[in-house]
Design a protein around this motif. Structure first.
Motif, PDB file in Angstrom:
ATOM      1  N   ILE A  89      -0.131  57.620  69.620  1.00  0.00           N
ATOM      2  CA  ILE A  89       0.860  56.908  70.421  1.00  0.00           C
ATOM      3  C   ILE A  89       0.195  56.289  71.648  1.00  0.00           C
ATOM      4  N   PHE A  90      -0.824  56.962  72.202  1.00  0.00           N
ATOM      5  CA  PHE A  90      -1.569  56.384  73.321  1.00  0.00           C
ATOM      6  C   PHE A  90      -2.285  55.102  72.905  1.00  0.00           C
ATOM      7  N   VAL A  91      -2.863  55.074  71.712  1.00  0.00           N
ATOM      8  CA  VAL A  91      -3.539  53.872  71.221  1.00  0.00           C
ATOM      9  C   VAL A  91      -2.532  52.731  71.085  1.00  0.00           C
ATOM     10  N   ILE A  92      -1.353  53.028  70.556  1.00  0.00           N
ATOM     11  CA  ILE A  92      -0.308  52.000  70.439  1.00  0.00           C
ATOM     12  C   ILE A  92       0.097  51.506  71.823  1.00  0.00           C
ATOM     13  N   ALA A  93       0.257  52.426  72.777  1.00  0.00           N
ATOM     14  CA  ALA A  93       0.609  52.034  74.149  1.00  0.00           C
ATOM     15  C   ALA A  93      -0.482  51.160  74.757  1.00  0.00           C
ATOM     16  N   LEU A  94      -1.743  51.483  74.497  1.00  0.00           N
ATOM     17  CA  LEU A  94      -2.843  50.673  75.006  1.00  0.00           C
ATOM     18  C   LEU A  94      -2.800  49.266  74.402  1.00  0.00           C
ATOM     19  N   GLY A  95      -2.522  49.185  73.106  1.00  0.00           N
ATOM     20  CA  GLY A  95      -2.392  47.878  72.455  1.00  0.00           C
ATOM     21  C   GLY A  95      -1.244  47.070  73.034  1.00  0.00           C
ATOM     22  N   LEU A  96      -0.117  47.728  73.259  1.00  0.00           N
ATOM     23  CA  LEU A  96       1.022  47.040  73.866  1.00  0.00           C
ATOM     24  C   LEU A  96       0.691  46.569  75.278  1.00  0.00           C
ATOM     25  N   LEU A  97      -0.041  47.396  76.024  1.00  0.00           N
ATOM     26  CA  LEU A  97      -0.419  47.031  77.391  1.00  0.00           C
ATOM     27  C   LEU A  97      -1.354  45.819  77.405  1.00  0.00           C
ATOM     28  N   LEU A  98      -2.336  45.801  76.517  1.00  0.00           N
ATOM     29  CA  LEU A  98      -3.253  44.662  76.456  1.00  0.00           C
ATOM     30  C   LEU A  98      -2.539  43.394  76.001  1.00  0.00           C
ATOM     31  N   ARG A  99      -1.588  43.538  75.068  1.00  0.00           N
ATOM     32  CA  ARG A  99      -0.800  42.371  74.649  1.00  0.00           C
ATOM     33  C   ARG A  99       0.095  41.901  75.783  1.00  0.00           C
ATOM     34  N   TYR A 100       0.712  42.850  76.506  1.00  0.00           N
ATOM     35  CA  TYR A 100       1.561  42.489  77.642  1.00  0.00           C
ATOM     36  C   TYR A 100       0.767  41.733  78.704  1.00  0.00           C
TER      37      TYR A 100
END
Length: 161
Positions: A89-100
């Motif tokens: 879930i942290f990896v997904i959050a990191l991906g969302l943060l970089l996309r944001y």
């Protein structure tokens, strides 16, 4: 029009190098010739598509594939990778943060996943700190997955303004 040659170019170079090293018997790292390496190569290709071709929607799958591939390679070596759910879930959050960072959309989902990841990664320590409170709230605490499901259903059916 976005440049669609970046992704297949990186995939072909990465897979070609992978199979060349395998055929030649060149081992740079132990355990390199496994499927997580292929995940990492595909993730890097998505990241290349996202950042070089400015196709920012490719950043999320790139981070997820690269992060999961790295996790599968290093799961036994680092303690942080032992909590699989929290790390994924942290990896997904990191991906969302970089996309944001590039699209300026999805901040709510990013923060939600980040808090959930931190909670899952540090649940054991939080439970130790909360000791007495945990025993009293133990019955209600069993339903936290239902809260996640309800939040997901809410997000799916929430009307946009």
């Amino acid at each position: 029009m976005k440049n669609q040659q970046i992704f297949p170019g990186i995939i072909l170079i990465g897979f070609g190098a992978y199979f060349f090293l395998q055929q030649a018997g060149i081992t740079l790292f132990p355990q390199i010739f496994t499927w997580p390496t292929l995940m990492i190569i595909a993730g890097i290709a998505f990241l290349g598509q996202g950042y070089i071709a400015k196709d920012y929607e490719a950043i999320l799958p790139g981070v997820i594939l690269t992060g999961f591939g790295l996790n599968f390679h290093t799961a036994n070596q680092f303690a942080i990778f032992q909590n699989q759910n929290g790390f994924f879930i942290f990896v997904i959050a990191l991906g969302l943060l970089l996309r944001y960072q590039k699209t300026h959309t999805g901040l709510f989902q990013t923060v939600l996943f980040l808090f959930l990841a931190i909670f899952l990664l540090f649940y054991d320590k939080l439970a130790g700190y909360l000791g007495v409170i945990q025993t009293k709230a133990e019955t209600g605490w069993k339903f936290w997955p239902a809260i996640l499901i309800a939040a997901g259903v809410f997000l799916l059916y929430k009307k946009k303004k």
